[in-house]
Design an enzyme around this catalytic site. Structure first.
Site, PDB file in Angstrom:
ATOM      1  N   GLU A 274       8.623  -4.301  10.838  1.00 62.73           N
ATOM      2  CA  GLU A 274       9.039  -2.993  10.306  1.00 62.73           C
ATOM      3  C   GLU A 274       9.504  -2.054  11.415  1.00 62.73           C
ATOM      4  OE1 GLU A 274       6.469  -1.205   7.390  1.00 62.73           O
ATOM      5  OE2 GLU A 274       7.516   0.717   7.485  1.00 62.73           O
TER       6      GLU A 274
ATOM      7  N   LYS B 270      -1.516  -9.395   2.662  1.00 63.27           N
ATOM      8  CA  LYS B 270      -0.810  -8.971   3.884  1.00 63.27           C
ATOM      9  C   LYS B 270      -1.710  -8.033   4.666  1.00 63.27           C
ATOM     10  CE  LYS B 270       2.661  -5.799   3.961  1.00 63.27           C
ATOM     11  NZ  LYS B 270       2.048  -4.796   4.854  1.00 63.27           N
TER      12      LYS B 270
ATOM     13  N   ASP C 130       0.841  -1.200   0.000  1.00 65.72           N
ATOM     14  CA  ASP C 130       0.000   0.000   0.000  1.00 65.72           C
ATOM     15  C   ASP C 130       0.883   1.259   0.000  1.00 65.72           C
ATOM     16  OD1 ASP C 130       0.841  -0.046   2.618  1.00 65.72           O
ATOM     17  OD2 ASP C 130      -1.162   0.121   3.507  1.00 65.72           O
ATOM     18  N   SER C 131       2.206   1.045   0.030  1.00 64.03           N
ATOM     19  CA  SER C 131       3.144   2.147  -0.213  1.00 64.03           C
ATOM     20  C   SER C 131       2.912   2.721  -1.615  1.00 64.03           C
ATOM     21  CB  SER C 131       4.594   1.667  -0.078  1.00 64.03           C
ATOM     22  OG  SER C 131       4.780   0.446  -0.768  1.00 64.03           O
TER      23      SER C 131
ATOM     24  N   ASP D 289      -1.368  -6.140  -0.634  1.00 69.70           N
ATOM     25  CA  ASP D 289      -1.399  -5.499   0.683  1.00 69.70           C
ATOM     26  C   ASP D 289      -2.787  -4.918   0.927  1.00 69.70           C
ATOM     27  OD1 ASP D 289      -0.253  -4.680   3.007  1.00 69.70           O
ATOM     28  OD2 ASP D 289       0.968  -3.073   2.130  1.00 69.70           O
TER      29      ASP D 289
HETATM   30  O1  KIV Z   1       3.363  -1.080   1.774  1.00 69.38           O
HETATM   31  C1  KIV Z   1       4.486  -1.596   1.755  1.00 69.38           C
HETATM   32  O2  KIV Z   1       5.260  -1.409   0.824  1.00 69.38           O
HETATM   33  C2  KIV Z   1       4.847  -2.440   2.883  1.00 69.38           C
HETATM   34  C3  KIV Z   1       6.236  -2.951   2.948  1.00 69.38           C
HETATM   35  C4  KIV Z   1       7.217  -1.904   3.054  1.00 69.38           C
HETATM   36  C5  KIV Z   1       6.418  -3.986   3.984  1.00 69.38           C
HETATM   37  O3  KIV Z   1       4.042  -2.710   3.702  1.00 69.38           O
END
Ligand code: KIV
Length: 298
Positions: free
Chosen positions: A185, A116, A47-48, A86
């Site tokens: 994290e 995730k 979700d980044s 995610d």
């Molecule tokens: O959203 C994301 O990219 C993440 C990772 C950095 C673990 O959750």
């Protein structure tokens, strides 16, 4: 390089064999293809996406539809790595039914093989519902960016006795519930080492030191494309942002100077037809001819 399809089970086997698990995020077809061909074990459509691709100020703003859109693109590119979607903010903590439906969208529409979720013991019942619906789940504890307002910012977690104890117990509960892996994290490396020794499923660290079973980074961070925020743990393994800037400046300059496109990058008109078209062009009124074509078509 001949690569084999990675499964959740194989990741657990890797931990047992003390082989490092190398993972990365991706959000589109081209990046995901390169990541897959480079031998990544797992590709997370994180979700980044919100920050590094969509330009939102944090990850809380990305929607299910946006996540699915990008997961589809990544899944199309990947043949070996395990693709994990995610789950965005509010897509899994409202109630179990919505959580399972949304997780199912990642699998059915997005083509992901697992999802995730961020959170510890408190979300174990939700994770169980997903597992009961045959959806594989990856956990994520420590600095969970969907809770930044609660944390007061992107702050390192687990630095007190109570906080560390909670994270160790969370990891254990996530494992017992059935997650196949846990992202750790932004926590002290000593705590990550302890957690890694206490759970049988692989830990994947990001800002959690060298003793995790695997590592993950946001691809736009590690390539130096997204440079607005640089947490301590980010290392630039390339400076692609700089290369892109340089390439665009050269492109601009070459077009301005009539260097590009040159003959090498232009198509040739067949010589006999060229004579005909030139003759025709010099003998007609172009406006009249265009009108004629319009009339003919409509
Ligand atoms: O959203 C994301 O990219 C993440 C990772 C950095 C673990 O959750």
């Amino acid at each position: 390089m001949s690569l084999q399809k990675v499964t959740a089970k194989k990741l657990i086997e890797k931990k047992n064999k003390r082989e490092k698990i190398i993972t990365i995020t991706s959000y589109d077809y081209s990046f995901a293809k390169i990541a897959d061909e480079s031998g990544m074990d797992l590709i997370l459509v994180g979700d980044s996406l919100a920050m590094v691709v969509l330009g939102y100020k944090n990850t809380l703003l990305v929607t299910m539809d946006e996540m699915i859109h990008h997961t589809k693109a990544v899944s199309k590119a990947v043949t070996n790595a395990l693709v994990v979607g995610d789950m965005p903010f509010l897509s899994y903590k409202v109630n179990k039914t919505e959580a399972v439906k949304n997780a199912g969208r990642f699998i059915q529409e997005g083509g992901a093989e697992a999802v995730k979720v961020e959170g510890g013991t408190e979300i174990c019942p939700i994770i169980r519902s997903m597992l009961e619906a045959d959806i594989q789940v990856m956990g994520h504890i420590g600095l969970t960016p969907q809770s930044i307002y609660q944390f007061g910012g992107f702050l390192v977690q687990g630095k007190t006795f109570d906080a560390a104890k909670k994270l160790i117990l969370d990891a254990r509960n996530l494992e017992k519930t059935g997650v196949f892996s846990i992202v750790l994290e932004s926590i002290p490396w000593q705590l990550a080492k302890l957690i890694t020794s206490v759970v049988k499923v692989p830990t994947i660290g990001i800002g959690a030191g060298p003793y995790c079973d695997g590592q993950i980074l946001v691809i736009h961070d590690m390539l130096g494309i997204f440079t607005e925020i640089k947490p301590k743990f980010v290392k630039y393994f390339g400076n692609i942002g700089k290369s892109i800037r340089k390439a665009l400046e050269t492109y601009k300059s070459e077009v301005n100077q009539n260097i590009y496109p040159d003959q090498e990058h232009s198509y040739e008109f067949p010589q006999d037809a060229l004579n005909d078209i030139n003759k025709w062009f010099n003998s007609v009124d172009i406006d009249e001819e265009s009108q004629k074509l319009k009339k003919h078509l409509f």
